[in-house]
Design a protein around this motif. Structure first.
Motif, PDB file in Angstrom:
ATOM      1  N   UNK A   1      23.998  50.706  56.746  1.00  0.00           N
ATOM      2  CA  UNK A   1      22.633  50.617  57.281  1.00  0.00           C
ATOM      3  C   UNK A   1      22.661  49.999  58.672  1.00  0.00           C
ATOM      4  N   UNK A   2      22.048  50.693  59.632  1.00  0.00           N
ATOM      5  CA  UNK A   2      21.953  50.179  60.999  1.00  0.00           C
ATOM      6  C   UNK A   2      20.595  49.502  61.176  1.00  0.00           C
ATOM      7  N   UNK A   3      20.612  48.327  61.780  1.00  0.00           N
ATOM      8  CA  UNK A   3      19.381  47.574  61.973  1.00  0.00           C
ATOM      9  C   UNK A   3      19.127  47.313  63.449  1.00  0.00           C
ATOM     10  N   UNK A   4      17.844  47.182  63.782  1.00  0.00           N
ATOM     11  CA  UNK A   4      17.447  46.860  65.150  1.00  0.00           C
ATOM     12  C   UNK A   4      16.264  45.903  65.111  1.00  0.00           C
ATOM     13  N   UNK A 244      13.331  52.954  51.148  1.00  0.00           N
ATOM     14  CA  UNK A 244      14.733  53.099  51.559  1.00  0.00           C
ATOM     15  C   UNK A 244      15.399  54.231  50.791  1.00  0.00           C
ATOM     16  N   UNK A 245      15.126  54.297  49.490  1.00  0.00           N
ATOM     17  CA  UNK A 245      15.676  55.391  48.688  1.00  0.00           C
ATOM     18  C   UNK A 245      15.136  56.740  49.158  1.00  0.00           C
ATOM     19  N   UNK A 246      13.858  56.801  49.469  1.00  0.00           N
ATOM     20  CA  UNK A 246      13.276  58.051  49.951  1.00  0.00           C
ATOM     21  C   UNK A 246      13.891  58.464  51.283  1.00  0.00           C
ATOM     22  N   UNK A 280      20.193  43.557  50.740  1.00  0.00           N
ATOM     23  CA  UNK A 280      19.937  43.458  49.296  1.00  0.00           C
ATOM     24  C   UNK A 280      19.259  44.723  48.785  1.00  0.00           C
ATOM     25  N   UNK A 281      18.244  45.186  49.481  1.00  0.00           N
ATOM     26  CA  UNK A 281      17.521  46.378  49.047  1.00  0.00           C
ATOM     27  C   UNK A 281      18.403  47.624  49.100  1.00  0.00           C
ATOM     28  N   UNK A 282      19.203  47.751  50.138  1.00  0.00           N
ATOM     29  CA  UNK A 282      20.024  48.951  50.277  1.00  0.00           C
ATOM     30  C   UNK A 282      21.126  49.017  49.227  1.00  0.00           C
ATOM     31  N   UNK A 283      21.508  47.852  48.670  1.00  0.00           N
ATOM     32  CA  UNK A 283      22.554  47.798  47.657  1.00  0.00           C
ATOM     33  C   UNK A 283      22.001  47.723  46.249  1.00  0.00           C
ATOM     34  N   UNK A 284      20.692  47.793  46.101  1.00  0.00           N
ATOM     35  CA  UNK A 284      20.043  47.684  44.792  1.00  0.00           C
ATOM     36  C   UNK A 284      20.549  48.809  43.879  1.00  0.00           C
TER      37      UNK A 284
END
Length: 288
Positions: A1-4, A244-246, A280-284
């Protein structure tokens, strides 16, 4: 996941401080706010939309603008966007922003879209926006900088569907969509996955914030009004795990840009908490 991080949300940090805080949080990209500080506001406390110390001044010189590129590079960050507050139809200012983006190495800007407040018919505003966006498309091709239309309440593009209707006149190579579910709490909610499927190749960037509504009963309790407000990231109406899943389901691999207006934390802590929460959310496992 890339963040800005969009620097409208970090008004108390100088560019160099912001770049270091982003690096410490593991946030790779920076979206520089492109807006002047109003006269007299420099005497005020830092604030998102007035005394924002992390903004490029549209009236500055190229040397002034290069400070922001240098701040990002000093800490190994990438300037991914220059984000102005353009008026629909103002091609001269749009080209200025394109030039600034090219100078700092950014890949996109935000285009100007008409506000909607019931004073002008939507259809008239839509035709104005189509004409402008087709001209912006030519600028985007010339500068190799993509122009994005944001899903934003109180404009003619509050939802994915209405935004798609506008950008579909242009090539997704040069014009795209900045998808902002937080704004869609206030106006424009559609099923997230359906909207993302509709946007297809136009989906170019995502802003991350959250919001909700507060009820205000009348004195006698017979009526109530509701007002929108910003909330901490994990406490609003946007179900970010699902979003995120969508986004994963449609193959989105771009940046997630924090734009937290809740004021819950200072800027440095907000960036750290954002990065931790997104990881945390992306690895749920529920949504893996």
């Amino acid at each position: 996941m890339k963040m800005s991080v969009f620097t409208v949300a970090t008004p108390d940090l100088q560019p160099e401080q912001l770049a270091k805080a982003a690096a410490d949080a593991g946030i790779e990209g920076i979206e520089w706010r492109f807006k002047e500080i109003p006269p007299g506001a420099e005497e005020e406390q830092p604030s998102f939309w007035r005394h924002n110390q992390c903004s490029m001044d549209p009236g500055g010189t190229e040397q002034d603008w290069l400070r922001f590129k240098q701040a990002a590079e000093l800490h190994g960050r990438q300037s991914i966007a220059v984000v102005p507050y353009l008026t629909c139809g103002d091609l001269a200012e749009t080209e200025k922003v394109m030039r600034a983006a090219k100078l700092v190495g950014a890949s996109f800007i935000r285009a100007g879209i008409p506000a909607y407040n019931r004073s002008v018919n939507y259809n008239e505003l839509y035709e104005q926006a189509v004409k402008y966006l087709l001209e912006v498309e030519d600028l985007a091709a010339a500068y190799d900088v993509k122009a994005l239309v944001e899903t934003h309440h109180n404009t003619i593009t509050p939802s994915a569907g209405l935004t798609y209707r506008l950008v579909s006149h242009c090539s997704p190579q040069h014009v795209g969509v900045l998808y902002d579910p937080g704004n869609m709490v206030h106006e424009g909610y559609e099923n997230y996955r359906m909207g993302l499927e509709l946007l297809g190749p136009y989906l170019a960037h995502v802003h991350v914030k959250n919001g909700g509504y507060r009820k205000h009963p009348s004195e006698d309790g017979s009526e109530a009004t509701w007002t929108g407000e910003w909330t901490p990231l994990a406490q609003g109406a946007v179900p970010w795990r699902q979003v995120i899943q969508d986004l994963k389901s449609v193959g989105y691999d771009g940046y997630f840009g924090i734009e937290d207006f809740s004021g819950t934390y200072d800027s440095t802590e907000m960036l750290l908490r954002f990065a931790e929460q997104m990881k945390q959310w992306s690895e749920d496992k529920q949504f893996a």
